[in-house]
Design an enzyme around this catalytic site. Sequence first.
Site, PDB file in Angstrom:
ATOM      1  CG  HIS A 374      -1.954  -1.013   1.274  1.00 39.70           C
ATOM      2  ND1 HIS A 374      -3.220  -0.854   0.773  1.00 39.70           N
ATOM      3  CD2 HIS A 374      -1.902  -2.276   1.760  1.00 39.70           C
ATOM      4  CE1 HIS A 374      -3.920  -1.963   0.967  1.00 39.70           C
ATOM      5  NE2 HIS A 374      -3.132  -2.849   1.558  1.00 39.70           N
ATOM      6  CE  LYS A 567      -7.026  13.248   0.890  1.00 39.40           C
ATOM      7  NZ  LYS A 567      -7.133  12.216  -0.120  1.00 39.40           N
ATOM      8  NE  ARG A 568      -3.255   7.328   7.279  1.00 46.07           N
ATOM      9  CZ  ARG A 568      -1.954   7.483   7.015  1.00 46.07           C
ATOM     10  NH1 ARG A 568      -1.155   8.057   7.897  1.00 46.07           N
ATOM     11  NH2 ARG A 568      -1.446   7.045   5.883  1.00 46.07           N
ATOM     12  CE  LYS A 573      -2.735   9.994   3.675  1.00 38.26           C
ATOM     13  NZ  LYS A 573      -3.376   9.046   2.750  1.00 38.26           N
ATOM     14  CB  THR A 678     -10.431   4.452  -1.122  1.00 33.05           C
ATOM     15  OG1 THR A 678      -9.990   4.778   0.193  1.00 33.05           O
ATOM     16  CG2 THR A 678      -9.676   3.251  -1.624  1.00 33.05           C
ATOM     17  CE  LYS A 682     -14.432   5.307   0.839  1.00 30.22           C
ATOM     18  NZ  LYS A 682     -13.628   5.284   2.070  1.00 30.22           N
TER      19      LYS A 682
END
Length: 835
Positions: A374, A567-568, A573, A678, A682
Amino acid sequence: VEASIPEPQRDAWLKHSAHGFTNKDGFENEVVRHVETTLARSMFNCDESAAYAACSLAFRDRLILEWNRTQQRHTFADGKRLYYLSLEFLMGRALDNAMLNIGQKDLAKSGLAELGFRIEDVIEQEHDAALGNGGLGRLAACFLDSLASLNYPAWGYGLRYRYGIFKQEIIDGYQVEVPDYWLDFNPWEFPRHDVTVDIQFYGNVRKSTNEAGKTVSNWEGGEVVKAVAYDVPIPGYATPSTNNLRLWSSKAASGEFDFQKFNSGDYESSVADQQRAETISAVLYPNDNLDRGKELRLKQQYFWVAASLYDIVRRFKKSKRPWKEFPDQVAIQLNDTHPTLAVVELQRILIDLEGLEWDEAWNIVVNTFGYTNHTVLPEALEKWSVPLIQHLLPRHLQIIYDINLFFLQSVERKFPDSRDLLGRVSIIEESQPKMVRMAFLAIVGSHKVNGVAELHSDLIKTTIFKDFVEIFGPDKFTNVTNGITPRRWLHQANPRLSELISSKTGSKNFLTDLNELNKIELHVNDKAFRKEWADIKHANKVRLAKHIKASAGIDVDPTALFDVQVKRIHEYKRQQLNIFGVIHRYLRLKAMSPQERAKQQKRVAIFGGKAAPGYWMAKQIIHLINNVGSVVNKDKDIGDLLKVVFLEDYNVSKAEIIIPASDLSEHISTAGTEASGTSNMKFVLNGGLIIGTCDGANIEITREIGENNIFLFGTLSEEVEDLRHAHTYGRHTIDPELQKVFAEIEKGTFGNMQDFAALISAVRDHGDFYLVSDDFKSYLDTQDLVDEAYRNQEEWITKCITSVSRMGFFSSDRCINEYADGIWNIEPLIPKGAA
Ligand code: GFP
Ligand code: GFP
């Protein structure tokens, strides 16, 4: 021992067999019975939480009956099963999902109403099962939903953490971590006090000769801890198939106390032993993609893996088949490297306990396992120190060395002149201390290795696992692009949109065959459809606005563009890029005349996510977001033109409110760092557009929905290395607009500048590893394009409808079918009554 009822008595059993409710009357009957007996309450003291408990128990009873039948069916069919080993299962709430999957939500709604409760309030009572950090754990949860819905015989195995991921509170702009004690009342699990496994740690290895004259290794002494199984039923959608998630909890092997110690007056140490044992399954480790190598974490991993394998092997042995058929009956998927010790444990069981020869055993092992990677971030790849493994699992270390020896010998035979290669691919890193590279062990011990989106799967083959492609050939490496379950992420989270879609596709079939969504594209110009579409989005935004008001105390205008990044929190990110962009927007608005300002697009920048407690930079990002919010949100010049919201304690149930309400969501990782993502799927599935980099699954989303329907920007992954190289050698000029942002922060506009010095210097002085400055201009320009596009609401809605209609590929059902065909080689077992 299986205690079966003899044939002559079975009629009595069949006569009294439980069925669960079948209609509204039956449902109410069950709810009232549970309130009055299980909960020992009555109509005079039944509050919403008791109603939640009783309603859940009524559904749980139904599920467990199906669960029993499903397991019975799988056992009789005697086919191959899949076991999904994941240290994280981020399940969220279960009640709403169970009602929808069983297809009884309407019945429950009117039943509860007759008993005096609103179903929405009852659902709200449930505590999230937060046994995961983020994408990895939620993926596992979506997979369980798809496996059950597609009728695959499959189990999940995980740990029953007493504390899930911590609860996040924001105090004075800072993240504060509070324990998440979620097990006070959990109707969704079945304790199996009869299913326990003794797990051994420490001790030493003694060699001896058996009767056949063979040398055998005996792992002796040390400490024993008991693993107790807790089963969580996983209902499939529109099928009676109900699979199992088995979570292990740790207990002292001696039961409550060590009675010998207790009786001899050593109370304290008997209690201490008990606590020591229970610590193993006490907490979920927060993940900051930095491997920290804590002994307790290794203990967790072995505890869980050993209990699961014991259970899997026990089940296989019931079939009395020869060992060589093990891989025809059992597929085990390693979700990341966390369960890699399973490879070693199975080899140990086969050679030490079952007496197989090494090669025969190893062949079974490799054919059984598959490994999913991952991340390509090198700092996130797990390594365990050799002395630590030696101490905790002495026999396993020997086996790891043997695996490595035979592997390196085979490499040497194939590439006789490559000394360097042997060092590079060795499972043992020759450092001080020596380390075991878990990803390499997982690759060597599996027959397939997969990444989770096309770009990511290509990257692992050309970077971190390049040598292994040379050694094993390219076929061992494959891609399975991630997916999401449309049941939770459309039907449950966005019921009105789901309803609207089914009115146009003619049925709810899109929930099991997501490609059916393409039927709505025909209606893209249908006025009434478009109006209803827009109304639903607006209603979802109103709902989120209420939530924002209630939780953060901020008033936001539901007609503004909702721009979301949840998100985290992690530098890769790039929430820092987002907040720097927000500051830039703020400064630009401030510099405008009131007339000019009035023409600007209103925006609400919404953030949410947890920072790992030890990840200081991520915490600074949260702090900056909150401080910017507290300045911007009360600035009278700005008003509703810009609001900045940080939503506390982002989790699955909040995601279900946030995602359907977004106009734009941000997936802006440095190219090549986000394996898939992911939530991007969504958001698009719920009629929101994306601003994103060419990274992870954004690329495939673009391919499916068309590049006119996504706002891409930034550096491409193939350019990243050169840019980083240039930065290191001093060729790095900071974007002038970003410099203005930094200057404003340094003026103290958003509080003490010292607090944010590290965030700035990471970009300005320390090489800007995540290319924030390189991508800043292109990010701002693209945000301007978003404003422009949003102003044309008709166009915008067309983009949204078109995108949703093309999202079929991203169902986790597609994804699970790919694993089933290409990696697990398992078939569905379709029961009577499956849709
Ligand atoms: C499982 C279930 C049992 C069930 C059997 C047979 O047991 O409740 O009776 O399957 O259907 F847990 P194991 O496969 O774990 O032995
Ligand atoms: C990780 C990766 C994501 C990926 C998920 C599931 O998620 O890119 O989509 O695993 O494969 F980083 P996080 O837990 O880091 O969010």
